[in-house]
Design an enzyme around this catalytic site. Structure first.
Site, PDB file in Angstrom:
ATOM      1  N   GLU A 290       0.825  -1.207   0.000  1.00  0.00           N
ATOM      2  CA  GLU A 290       0.000   0.000   0.000  1.00  0.00           C
ATOM      3  C   GLU A 290       0.866   1.266   0.000  1.00  0.00           C
ATOM      4  O   GLU A 290       0.586   2.224  -0.730  1.00  0.00           O
ATOM      5  CB  GLU A 290      -0.924   0.011   1.223  1.00  0.00           C
ATOM      6  CG  GLU A 290      -1.898  -1.153   1.278  1.00  0.00           C
ATOM      7  CD  GLU A 290      -1.360  -2.352   2.034  1.00  0.00           C
ATOM      8  OE1 GLU A 290      -2.161  -3.039   2.695  1.00  0.00           O
ATOM      9  OE2 GLU A 290      -0.137  -2.605   1.979  1.00  0.00           O
TER      10      GLU A 290
ATOM     11  N   CYS B 240      -2.329  -3.973   7.177  1.00  0.00           N
ATOM     12  CA  CYS B 240      -1.923  -4.123   8.574  1.00  0.00           C
ATOM     13  C   CYS B 240      -2.381  -2.908   9.375  1.00  0.00           C
ATOM     14  O   CYS B 240      -2.540  -1.810   8.845  1.00  0.00           O
ATOM     15  CB  CYS B 240      -0.415  -4.319   8.681  1.00  0.00           C
ATOM     16  SG  CYS B 240       0.565  -2.882   8.178  1.00  0.00           S
TER      17      CYS B 240
END
Length: 403
Positions: free
Chosen positions: A88, A111
């Protein structure tokens, strides 16, 4: 109520129903179109994730695609290696305000905790992402749905499960290690038939398994691309030319089991290799390797297991390797079919590779032997043939627990 009144009432109901259908903000056709769009970009995220397959341990492989409202990809990224930015963060890097109101497609749940890198959820929120499409929930207890919930709590729309099976298959070894505390283990053996003619039926007495030649590893690169550790015995170490170690991918750790009474200097083998790779020695006494003192800690590590020579402790060995971050191990040390079946009963084997010695086995005998092996292994899910006359692959059930 007159007949005319009933007709007028039914007409009104029909008109209202038609109007309601026209006002439906999510008609089925639009939802189907959106599903196809989501699959398209998730497939691209998986393609990106595959670029680092096998090299991210102990982390999973993850790909990310950022798409604007016009359907244009404005950012892409994948996680290249543990300690480096997550997919990301790579996809969002340098695109600035272009990320606002975009959709992020991520093959694994972002996460939501601090580790060697900041939480990916924060990066998505700060860049103004409007929607996040997640391929699968991260089974790691540090995440395990908390990333999805945090995004929702901050006003981001989240869709989960797009291309979920493909995403699970991409990270099969990672998921297996997280759920079982052991690496996804592939066993490779060389098979030879003894006193076996066309009229015989194979059994444990007529099938001999032996340790394979590591020199042949380059033949199965396509089958072991997820492997990050190769487990061999110390005798195998000294039987192999150092050039063959150099032919292995750089990310693979060579794990050596100290199961032989060999006193040769291990550093001689390491020093002959030109590729800078990690080596791990599994032994019952660290004092047996004084020559390793002073070797760079990022190059050589020693795993100590008590009573290493007294018992068959492959389960503890695999547990220790998982603790060192091994997602997928290729085990080359099994030399009997009884031992192999024992490991399978303990669910320590996830995939079995069986190679036949060229020139001394005919196709009928090979098929009979494969039928025998297949019949003695539970959880067989698929069989893949690679050069049917000399090499056969069996894949055991990959998903023994629900992710």
């Amino acid at each position: 109520m007159t007949a005319l009144s009933w007709m007028i009432l039914l007409l009104c109901v029909a008109m209202l129903s038609k109007a309601h259908q026209n006002l439906d903000p999510f008609p089925q056709s639009i939802m189907r179109d959106q599903m196809e769009i989501d699959k398209k970009y998730m497939s691209r995220a998986l393609e990106l994730a595959s670029k680092a397959e096998g090299v991210t341990n102990p982390n999973p492989c993850v790909g990310c695609v950022i798409v604007n409202n016009d359907g244009d990809i404005v950012g892409e990224g994948w996680h290249a290696k543990a300690g480096q930015p997550h997919a990301e963060a790579v996809a969002l890097k340098d695109i600035g305000i272009k990320a606002q109101n975009c959709t992020a497609y991520v093959s694994l749940e972002p996460c939501n905790h601090y580790g060697r890198t900041p939480p990916c959820t924060l990066a998505l929120i700060r860049h103004g992402i409007r929607r996040v499409v997640v391929g699968m929930v991260d089974p790691d207890t540090r995440v395990s749905g908390t990333g999805i919930q945090y995004l929702k709590d901050n006003g981001i729309e989240v869709s989960v499960g797009v291309c979920s099976e493909e995403c699970k298959n991409m990270n099969g070894p990672f998921v297996h290690r997280v759920l079982t505390k052991r690496p996804f283990t592939i066993v490779w053996n060389t098979c030879k038939m003894l006193n076996f003619d066309r009229s015989d039926e194979p059994d444990a007495r007529t099938i001999m398994l032996s340790k394979p030649n590591i020199c042949d590893l380059f033949h199965i690169n396509d089958l072991i691309r997820q492997v990050d550790s190769i487990v061999i015995s110390k005798s195998q170490l000294f039987d192999i030319d150092s050039n063959h170690f150099d032919s292995l991918p750089k990310h693979i750790t060579v794990v050596i089991l100290d199961e032989d009474n060999i006193s040769s200097n291990i550093l001689e083998v390491i020093n002959k290799t030109s590729v800078h790779r990690k080596w791990t020695f599994v032994t019952d006494s660290m004092r047996k390797y004084p020559q390793l003192i002073g070797v760079a800690v990022d190059l050589v590590s020693i795993v100590k297991i008590d009573n290493f020579h007294q018992t068959d402790n492959i389960e503890e060995i695999l547990y220790k390797l998982a603790g060192c971050g091994c997602n997928c191990a290729l085990l080359l040390t099994i030399n009997s079919i009884g031992r192999l079946m024992k490991y399978n009963q303990l669910k320590l084997v996830q995939k079995l590779l069986v190679s036949f010695q060229n020139g001394n086995e005919n196709e009928v005998n090979i098929k009979k032997t494969m039928t025998y092996i297949e019949g003695n292994f539970d959880n067989i899910q698929e069989r893949v043939t690679h050069d049917s006359k000399s090499f056969t692959t069996f894949g055991l059930k990959l998903w023994q627990q629900k992710a």
